[in-house]
Design an enzyme around this catalytic site. Structure first.
Site, PDB file in Angstrom:
ATOM      1  N   GLY A  31     -14.035  61.154 -34.949  1.00 55.84           N
ATOM      2  CA  GLY A  31     -14.391  62.184 -33.979  1.00 55.84           C
ATOM      3  C   GLY A  31     -15.573  61.798 -33.115  1.00 55.84           C
ATOM      4  O   GLY A  31     -15.898  60.617 -32.997  1.00 55.84           O
ATOM      5  N   LEU A  33     -15.471  62.026 -29.965  1.00 55.58           N
ATOM      6  CA  LEU A  33     -14.649  61.138 -29.156  1.00 55.58           C
ATOM      7  C   LEU A  33     -15.298  60.819 -27.809  1.00 55.58           C
ATOM      8  O   LEU A  33     -15.895  61.681 -27.169  1.00 55.58           O
ATOM      9  CB  LEU A  33     -13.268  61.770 -28.917  1.00 55.58           C
ATOM     10  N   GLY A  36     -14.297  55.115 -25.386  1.00 59.72           N
ATOM     11  CA  GLY A  36     -13.783  54.052 -26.259  1.00 59.72           C
ATOM     12  C   GLY A  36     -12.560  54.542 -27.024  1.00 59.72           C
ATOM     13  O   GLY A  36     -11.532  53.851 -27.107  1.00 59.72           O
ATOM     14  N   HIS A  37     -12.649  55.765 -27.556  1.00 56.14           N
ATOM     15  CA  HIS A  37     -11.489  56.341 -28.259  1.00 56.14           C
ATOM     16  C   HIS A  37     -10.338  56.578 -27.274  1.00 56.14           C
ATOM     17  O   HIS A  37      -9.175  56.345 -27.605  1.00 56.14           O
ATOM     18  CB  HIS A  37     -11.870  57.671 -28.919  1.00 56.14           C
ATOM     19  N   LYS A 152     -15.070  46.960 -31.023  1.00 57.54           N
ATOM     20  CA  LYS A 152     -16.501  47.263 -31.168  1.00 57.54           C
ATOM     21  C   LYS A 152     -16.937  47.080 -32.624  1.00 57.54           C
ATOM     22  O   LYS A 152     -17.993  46.551 -32.904  1.00 57.54           O
ATOM     23  CB  LYS A 152     -16.737  48.693 -30.682  1.00 57.54           C
ATOM     24  N   ASP A 153     -16.093  47.550 -33.548  1.00 55.16           N
ATOM     25  CA  ASP A 153     -16.364  47.331 -34.973  1.00 55.16           C
ATOM     26  C   ASP A 153     -15.536  46.115 -35.397  1.00 55.16           C
ATOM     27  O   ASP A 153     -14.491  46.236 -36.039  1.00 55.16           O
ATOM     28  CB  ASP A 153     -16.003  48.586 -35.779  1.00 55.16           C
ATOM     29  N   GLN A 156     -14.864  45.518 -39.069  1.00 58.93           N
ATOM     30  CA  GLN A 156     -13.912  46.518 -39.567  1.00 58.93           C
ATOM     31  C   GLN A 156     -12.480  46.100 -39.236  1.00 58.93           C
ATOM     32  O   GLN A 156     -11.578  46.191 -40.066  1.00 58.93           O
ATOM     33  CB  GLN A 156     -14.227  47.877 -38.952  1.00 58.93           C
ATOM     34  N   ARG A 190     -22.554  57.149 -32.010  1.00 60.38           N
ATOM     35  CA  ARG A 190     -23.964  57.254 -32.391  1.00 60.38           C
ATOM     36  C   ARG A 190     -24.905  57.249 -31.189  1.00 60.38           C
ATOM     37  O   ARG A 190     -26.086  57.577 -31.333  1.00 60.38           O
ATOM     38  CB  ARG A 190     -24.357  56.089 -33.305  1.00 60.38           C
TER      39      ARG A 190
HETATM   40  O1  PAF Z   1     -14.038  53.348 -36.975  1.00 62.33           O
HETATM   41  C1  PAF Z   1     -14.031  54.497 -37.478  1.00 62.33           C
HETATM   42  O2  PAF Z   1     -14.199  55.486 -36.784  1.00 62.33           O
HETATM   43  C2  PAF Z   1     -13.818  54.651 -38.969  1.00 62.33           C
HETATM   44  O3  PAF Z   1     -14.428  53.619 -39.672  1.00 62.33           O
HETATM   45  C3  PAF Z   1     -12.333  54.782 -39.362  1.00 62.33           C
HETATM   46  C4  PAF Z   1     -11.545  53.537 -39.035  1.00 62.33           C
HETATM   47  C5  PAF Z   1     -11.726  55.982 -38.649  1.00 62.33           C
HETATM   48  C6  PAF Z   1     -12.213  55.019 -40.878  1.00 62.33           C
HETATM   49  O4  PAF Z   1     -12.880  56.177 -41.274  1.00 62.33           O
END
Ligand code: PAF
Length: 283
Positions: A31, A33, A36-37, A152-153, A156, A190
Site C-alpha cells: 500500500g 501506493l 512506482g506501483h 527498486k527492491d 527482493q 517511505r
Molecule cells: O515490496 C513490497 O511491497 C513487499 O515486500 C511485498 C513484496 C508486497 C511483500 O510484502
C-alpha cells in the site's frame, strides 16, 4: 473493481478467471501506493488479462516494531489509485486472514540462505523470510501466471526469483524498472516520512548512482566513490556495494560481466535503498 478480503474468495475469484481462460497477473504491495506501483499495475495490465493487486503491510518482514508502526497506511487513497490504474480485483487481507498465529511465529516459513542473508537481510534479520513467506502464500492462494515486482527492491526481486526456481512455482516473475521523481529520488512509500531537508540528503543516492553509471573503473574504486558521495550528502550509509546482478556476489575488479550498485542508508532515521547499473572497467 472488485474488493475481496477473504482468502477463499480470492482463491475462487482467481480460479474462476483461469477457468474462463484468462491469464492472472498479481501485483503484491504494502500500500501507500505511488507512481512506482502504478507502473507495476500498467505492466500487469499489458501482459495479463486480469490484474489482482494485494495491499498488506506484512508484519513478518519488519524486524523493528517502530518501523512497522510508522509505515505509511493510506487505504482510501490506495483504493482510488488501484481503480484508476485498471486493477480488476483489490485484495486487502486482515492480519488474521494472512497470519492466524501472529504474533507467534508461523510454524512454516520460507528461508533463503546466502541471498536472503546479505545486504538488507544482514541489516534487517528475518526480513526476507517474511517477504518470501508472504509472497509464497499469495502465490499459493491466487495462482498467478505472472507476478510483478519493482527493481527498486533489487535484492527482493532476486530473492523471489530464487524462491520461484527452488520451489518450482509456476509463475513468471516480471521485474519493472525503478520510477524516479524529476529530482532523481527513487519513488518509495517511505519518502513521505522525509522532511524537505531529509529529501535533499536522500538525493545523495541517485547522485552516487549517476557518478558510477559511466565510471568505467574497477569495482573497488566504484564502491569507494558510491560511499563517498553518500557520506558527503549526509546519508548514514548501511552499505554501498557493486555486485553481480544475478548472484549479488560482490564484483571483482577484473570481472567483465554486468554490475549493479546496491545502496542502503538512513536519512532522518528512515532506511532507504536504491540501486542502478554500473559501467564495467575495460569495456
Ligand atoms: O515490496 C513490497 O511491497 C513487499 O515486500 C511485498 C513484496 C508486497 C511483500 O510484502
Amino acid at each position: 473493481m472488485l474488493e475481496l478480503n477473504d482468502v477463499e474468495a480470492w482463491r475462487s475469484y482467481a480460479n474462476d478467471q483461469r477457468s474462463k481462460g484468462y491469464s492472472v497477473g498479481l501485483v503484491p504491495t504494502m500500500g501507500a501506493l505511488h507512481e512506482g506501483h502504478v507502473s507495476l499495475f500498467r505492466a500487469a495490465k499489458e501482459s495479463s488479462d486480469v490484474v489482482l493487486a494485494t495491499i498488506f503491510v506484512n508484519p513478518r518482514q519488519f524486524h523493528d516494531a517502530r518501523d512497522l508502526e510508522r509505515y505509511p497506511r493510506t487505504p482510501a487513497e490506495d483504493r482510488g489509485v488501484a481503480l484508476a490504474s485498471g486493477v480488476d480485483c483489490l485484495i486487502s487481507p486482515t492480519l488474521s486472514a494472512m497470519w492466524p498465529d501472529y504474533p507467534a511465529p508461523t510454524p512454516t516459513t520460507v528461508t533463503l540462505s546466502v541471498l536472503g542473508e546479505a545486504f538488507e537481510g544482514a541489516g534487517r534479520p528475518g526480513h526476507f523470510d517474511g517477504v518470501a513467506s508472504v509472497v509464497a502464500k499469495l502465490f499459493a492462494i491466487t495462482g498467478p501466471g505472472r507476478a510483478y515486482f519493482g527493481e527498486k527492491d533489487f535484492q527482493q526481486l532476486a530473492v523471489i526469483r530464487q524462491m520461484v526456481r527452488d520451489l518450482s512455482f509456476d509463475v513468471e516473475i516480471v521485474g519493472c524498472p525503478i520510477v524516479r521523481d524529476l529530482d532523481g529520488l527513487a519513488l518509495s512509500s517511505r519518502n513521505v516520512q522525509l522532511s524537505p531537508e531529509g529529501r535533499d540528503v536522500a538525493l545523495g543516492f541517485s547522485r552516487a548512482l549517476r557518478s558510477v553509471a559511466t565510471e568505467a573503473r574497477g569495482a573497488s574504486v566504484q564502491r569507494d566513490t558510491l560511499r563517498a558521495v553518500l557520506e558527503e550528502a549526509g546519508v548514514d550509509v548501511a552499505y554501498a556495494e557493486v555486485v553481480n546482478p544475478s548472484t549479488l556476489a560482490p564484483s571483482r575488479d577484473d570481472e567483465t560481466g554486468g554490475r549493479r550498485a546496491l545502496l542502503a542508508g538512513y536519512v532522518e532515521g528512515i532506511r532507504l535503498v536504491d540501486n542502478g547499473p554500473v559501467d564495467v572497467a575495460g569495456r
